[in-house]
Scaffold this motif. Sequence first.
Motif, short mmCIF file in Angstrom:
data_model
loop_
_atom_site.label_atom_id
_atom_site.label_comp_id
_atom_site.label_asym_id
_atom_site.label_seq_id
_atom_site.Cartn_x
_atom_site.Cartn_y
_atom_site.Cartn_z
N UNK A 393 -31.69 28.30 58.79
CA UNK A 393 -31.59 27.28 57.75
C UNK A 393 -31.31 25.91 58.34
N UNK A 394 -30.97 25.88 59.65
CA UNK A 394 -30.66 24.62 60.32
C UNK A 394 -31.03 24.75 61.78
N UNK A 395 -31.62 23.70 62.36
CA UNK A 395 -32.03 23.70 63.75
C UNK A 395 -31.58 22.40 64.41
N UNK A 396 -31.07 22.50 65.62
CA UNK A 396 -30.83 21.31 66.43
C UNK A 396 -32.15 20.87 67.05
N UNK A 411 -40.06 16.60 60.46
CA UNK A 411 -39.87 18.02 60.79
C UNK A 411 -39.01 18.71 59.74
N UNK A 412 -37.94 18.05 59.31
CA UNK A 412 -37.09 18.64 58.28
C UNK A 412 -37.88 18.87 56.99
N UNK A 413 -38.72 17.89 56.62
CA UNK A 413 -39.51 18.01 55.39
C UNK A 413 -40.55 19.12 55.50
N UNK A 414 -41.22 19.21 56.65
CA UNK A 414 -42.29 20.19 56.81
C UNK A 414 -41.75 21.60 56.96
N UNK A 415 -40.68 21.77 57.75
CA UNK A 415 -40.11 23.09 57.98
C UNK A 415 -39.21 23.53 56.83
N UNK A 416 -38.77 22.56 56.02
CA UNK A 416 -37.85 22.83 54.91
C UNK A 416 -36.55 23.45 55.41
N UNK A 417 -36.06 22.91 56.53
CA UNK A 417 -34.75 23.27 57.06
C UNK A 417 -34.04 21.98 57.48
N UNK A 418 -32.72 22.05 57.60
CA UNK A 418 -31.96 20.90 58.09
C UNK A 418 -32.20 20.73 59.59
N UNK A 458 -30.70 15.46 59.17
CA UNK A 458 -31.89 15.18 58.36
C UNK A 458 -32.11 16.33 57.39
N UNK A 459 -31.89 16.05 56.10
CA UNK A 459 -32.06 17.06 55.05
C UNK A 459 -33.51 17.03 54.56
N UNK A 460 -34.09 18.19 54.24
CA UNK A 460 -35.45 18.19 53.69
C UNK A 460 -35.53 17.36 52.41
N UNK A 461 -36.57 16.56 52.30
CA UNK A 461 -36.79 15.72 51.12
C UNK A 461 -37.68 16.50 50.15
N UNK A 462 -37.11 16.95 49.03
CA UNK A 462 -37.85 17.78 48.07
C UNK A 462 -39.04 17.04 47.47
N UNK A 463 -39.01 15.70 47.45
CA UNK A 463 -40.10 14.93 46.86
C UNK A 463 -41.39 15.06 47.68
N UNK A 464 -41.28 15.39 48.95
CA UNK A 464 -42.46 15.48 49.82
C UNK A 464 -42.97 16.91 49.94
#
Length: 490
Positions: A393-396, A411-418, A458-464
């Motif tokens: 759910x989270x990656x460095x 990357x956060x938006x595409x992978x949908x992970x923090x 960087x949190x996933x942006x649900x709008x994208x």
Amino acid sequence: MYLGIDLGTSEVKAVVIGADGALLALAGSALNVSRPHPRWSEQAPADWWQAACDTVAKLRAQLGDELFRDVRAVGLSGQMHGAVLLDRDEQVLRPAILWSDSRAAPECAELSRRAPRLHAIAGNLAMPGFTAPKLMWVARHEPELFARIATVLLPKDWLRLRMTGRKVSDPSDAAGTLWLDVEGRNWSDELLAASGMRRDQMPSLVDGSAPSGVLLPEVARAWGLDEDVIVAGGAGDGAASAVGIGAVNPGDGFLSLGTSGVLFVVNDRFRPNPASAIHAFCHTLPQRWHQMSVMLSAASCLRWFCRLCSVDEKSLLAEIEQLDDEQRANAPLFLPYLSGERTPHNDPYASGVFHGLSPEHQRAALGYAVLEGVAFGMVDGLDALRAAGTGVSQLSLVGGGARSPYWAQLLADALEVKIVTHVGSEAGGALGAARLAWLADGGSEAEVCRKPAPQALHEPDARRREVLRTRLQRYRDVYERFPPLHGEDG
């Protein structure tokens, strides 16, 4: 103090850390890749040594002779899979064949026929980037040279030979040869024999956190160090980056944006899943393993595009950041398969593609497509890891790509992970190598392998989400619908 040297594909990078783990100095020296034929990638080991010596000299100049002499141990990290072939006199027989070289695709099928238990023992598919198929190619195409091979070393281990006079590797790097019993963490005579090799041609093995030797007196003098400086076992670049980011316990993971792109998750046991083109390797620390998805071209795609357009990365990224939502949604699609691909396709003939170009597209739109295409390649890798039973759910984020907050958010938006960046994230494998040196000098894992301080989240942006999901599906369709121009017969 501890010195970490990372032998990458595009540069040798090195760091010095203090007794408290703080980063004191960072330096690098560039390398070039030779491509004498299509799908070939080679480097001269002598260039690695010169770059390593130059980089150490830069660190010494930064810190001053007196302070630099306080270095107590050296750790090594390196590009995996490369084949350095030595004769009885330890002379290099030919340029090293690199991980990104795909000439040995036919030998992969032959190795799978010769070694029916390959997947169970090595935990991986036979891929041309691995070391064993390369040696089979040499046996077929350069038989006289093959007959003279006394030792095969991986890139970082050839540096170790120059530094210590000893032929040693570690399980994390050796796992990428297809000659290792990955669960048993030792060479497999069965797999060696299947590719025409012998155990006496292999280096000895030590854990990455264990001493492997000491600097030769002449090297210590040239580098301005004492003669009793320990050299740690070290690690392949993925496992070294894991140590640098503190990914040492089961469930820890990170994403590396270097020349290649890596998703790495730590396991407490050997968990092979070759059907998804997932790598199952040893971690460099004792009694730990990891699963890894690998795309062969990641940040190297951005470097390639910048060279093509005669623009520096900083300027291009600034242009990309000015694009609005509509421009991004209508940008071309880019397949980042400049050197073939591993996860999930295992396709050495996959090729790079810009799809959907139109007259209104400017340089920034193509640059965005490159960043997005690499991010989509990472999504494919994450999906393969999830299919293999590994969830995150989270990656460095580590490696040179970690310098771009824009790319991290994409990357956060595409992978949908923090996605988390850390202080010193760009040091990658060099920092992990320095930490392994500290462990070899008696440091405790709890003290040495702490996670670096977070720099940004960087949190996933649900709008994208929906736009990116639609573009991801089109990206996958392009690969399925358009075969490469050149395959086995091309």
